[in-house]
Design an enzyme around this catalytic site. Sequence first.
Site, PDB file in Angstrom:
ATOM      1  CB  THR A 252       2.246   8.413   0.391  1.00  0.00           C
ATOM      2  OG1 THR A 252       2.629   7.623   1.516  1.00  0.00           O
ATOM      3  CG2 THR A 252       2.585   9.867   0.651  1.00  0.00           C
ATOM      4  CD  GLN A 274       4.935   8.841   4.700  1.00  0.00           C
ATOM      5  OE1 GLN A 274       4.537   8.370   3.636  1.00  0.00           O
ATOM      6  NE2 GLN A 274       6.175   8.637   5.140  1.00  0.00           N
ATOM      7  CG  HIS A 277       6.241  10.652  -0.215  1.00  0.00           C
ATOM      8  ND1 HIS A 277       7.145   9.949  -0.960  1.00  0.00           N
ATOM      9  CD2 HIS A 277       6.270  10.103   1.025  1.00  0.00           C
ATOM     10  CE1 HIS A 277       7.716   9.017  -0.213  1.00  0.00           C
ATOM     11  NE2 HIS A 277       7.201   9.088   0.996  1.00  0.00           N
ATOM     12  CD  GLU A 343       1.091   4.260   1.460  1.00  0.00           C
ATOM     13  OE1 GLU A 343       1.948   3.812   0.688  1.00  0.00           O
ATOM     14  OE2 GLU A 343       0.771   5.474   1.514  1.00  0.00           O
ATOM     15  CG  HIS A 344       2.652   4.516   5.681  1.00  0.00           C
ATOM     16  ND1 HIS A 344       2.423   5.361   4.614  1.00  0.00           N
ATOM     17  CD2 HIS A 344       3.617   3.655   5.301  1.00  0.00           C
ATOM     18  CE1 HIS A 344       3.218   5.015   3.616  1.00  0.00           C
ATOM     19  NE2 HIS A 344       3.949   3.986   3.999  1.00  0.00           N
ATOM     20  CG  ASP A 377       8.800   5.338   3.997  1.00  0.00           C
ATOM     21  OD1 ASP A 377       7.831   4.598   3.731  1.00  0.00           O
ATOM     22  OD2 ASP A 377       8.680   6.553   4.260  1.00  0.00           O
ATOM     23  CD  GLU A 431     -24.059 -26.578  -8.539  1.00  0.00           C
ATOM     24  OE1 GLU A 431     -23.322 -26.743  -9.536  1.00  0.00           O
ATOM     25  OE2 GLU A 431     -23.653 -26.100  -7.459  1.00  0.00           O
ATOM     26  CG  HIS A 436     -20.703 -30.738 -13.993  1.00  0.00           C
ATOM     27  ND1 HIS A 436     -21.233 -30.129 -15.112  1.00  0.00           N
ATOM     28  CD2 HIS A 436     -19.762 -29.878 -13.508  1.00  0.00           C
ATOM     29  CE1 HIS A 436     -20.650 -28.962 -15.285  1.00  0.00           C
ATOM     30  NE2 HIS A 436     -19.742 -28.788 -14.330  1.00  0.00           N
TER      31      HIS A 436
END
Length: 448
Positions: A252, A274, A277, A343-344, A377, A431, A436
Amino acid sequence: MLSRIDLRGEALSSLDARALRSTLPRAEFDVEAALDAVRPICERVEHGGVSALLELGEQFDGVRPPQLRVPAAVLDAALAALDPAIRAALEESIRRARLVHADQRRTEVTTQVTAGGTVTEKWIPVDRVGLYVPGGKAVYPSSVVMNVVPAQLAQVGSIAVASPPQRDNTGEFAGYPHPTILAACALLDIDEVFAVGGAQAVAMFAYGARDDEGSTICEPATLVTGPGNIYVAAAKRLLKGLIGIDAEAGPTEIAILADGTADPHLVAADLISQAEHDELAASVLVTDSVALADAVDEALAARVAATKHHERVQIALTGRQSGTVLVDGVEEGLRVVDAYAAEHLEIQTTDASAVAARVRNAGAIFVGSYAPVSLGDYAAGSNHVLPTGGCACHSSGLSVQSFLRGVHIVDYDRRALEEIADVVVTLANSEDLPAHGEAVTARFEARS
């Protein structure tokens, strides 16, 4: 307390985006190196099924579950035994998450491209998801909420949860995941819960699991989501393709962009939140105020000593992944936090809303002094399963969209196809794929 990186003056302007990213603090998280460890685990699950999973629980979690799937009676007992205050808190977290995630639901849209020709975008949920809820240094009923709510609102038909068995559980919960995890599942009407952790949980969802009699105990999943340790991330990488994954979650992270108006005690408290964690958790302060940086260090010294998990926090804050980055101003700070892609990300500056609106790269952004990461959270209504390791520059957090697939339905009649036929043939020939074009012109050939 926090190491410092000084990017004032010419130091920042001399760095391009890649060099800046490599200059900033970041945890070492080598998923590739963990592949060799998880490959034999996944192979054991593939070939050994339930027996292998029970043995791996005993090996890695220190307890052999009584059975792989948690009985309904145990889920009911966990909910009945749940502290009323925790139940009320979870119910409010669920309510708010449903409010936010309900607005993420997609609607079918049909575009009239031409007369007789339409393209409809239809959103179809995946058939079955396996949701992983970690259970290492902490208990995460909030992760049950964050995984289950968007999957339910996406109308996924089959939802299963896996969480590691806990060797400290006693009584009817012995050998099963933490009772609060089980209670959260029961609150959300999830009755398929497995006592499986780590890489083996990802493998179980990828391959499914049968018992020795050949009965299927866990059906394979289409998609696996949820955070976990490096071995969970490595298993996701190894099995991606066989299953869909949300992300390879790493440790985290919190970054805080603050100026001299920020309260150093609040900044310190959020950095610690944080760091609590994991020893690899990253806590990064970006500021143009040396006075604030000094005050934060002073506040950290007092708060770290007083917090419950002070040893873990101390290691995280003093690791290479954490630190203070000094910049010349908020403008330069924005460049740094965009390069870091946390992340945060908290914005604690003058006119924080305007500054936050200019951020491009972050998993989630928390604005001002009264929106700490811990709010997100648990109970902001936002999702806390977010991209880490700089992946926020290209990936999003978990949402209803994570469980949906957009499918285009093309519906053209003869006239609409005839109108565009020459364009298709021209592009196909350019192409060197003439067949096609012939697949189009064949529809207008005269047949005897």
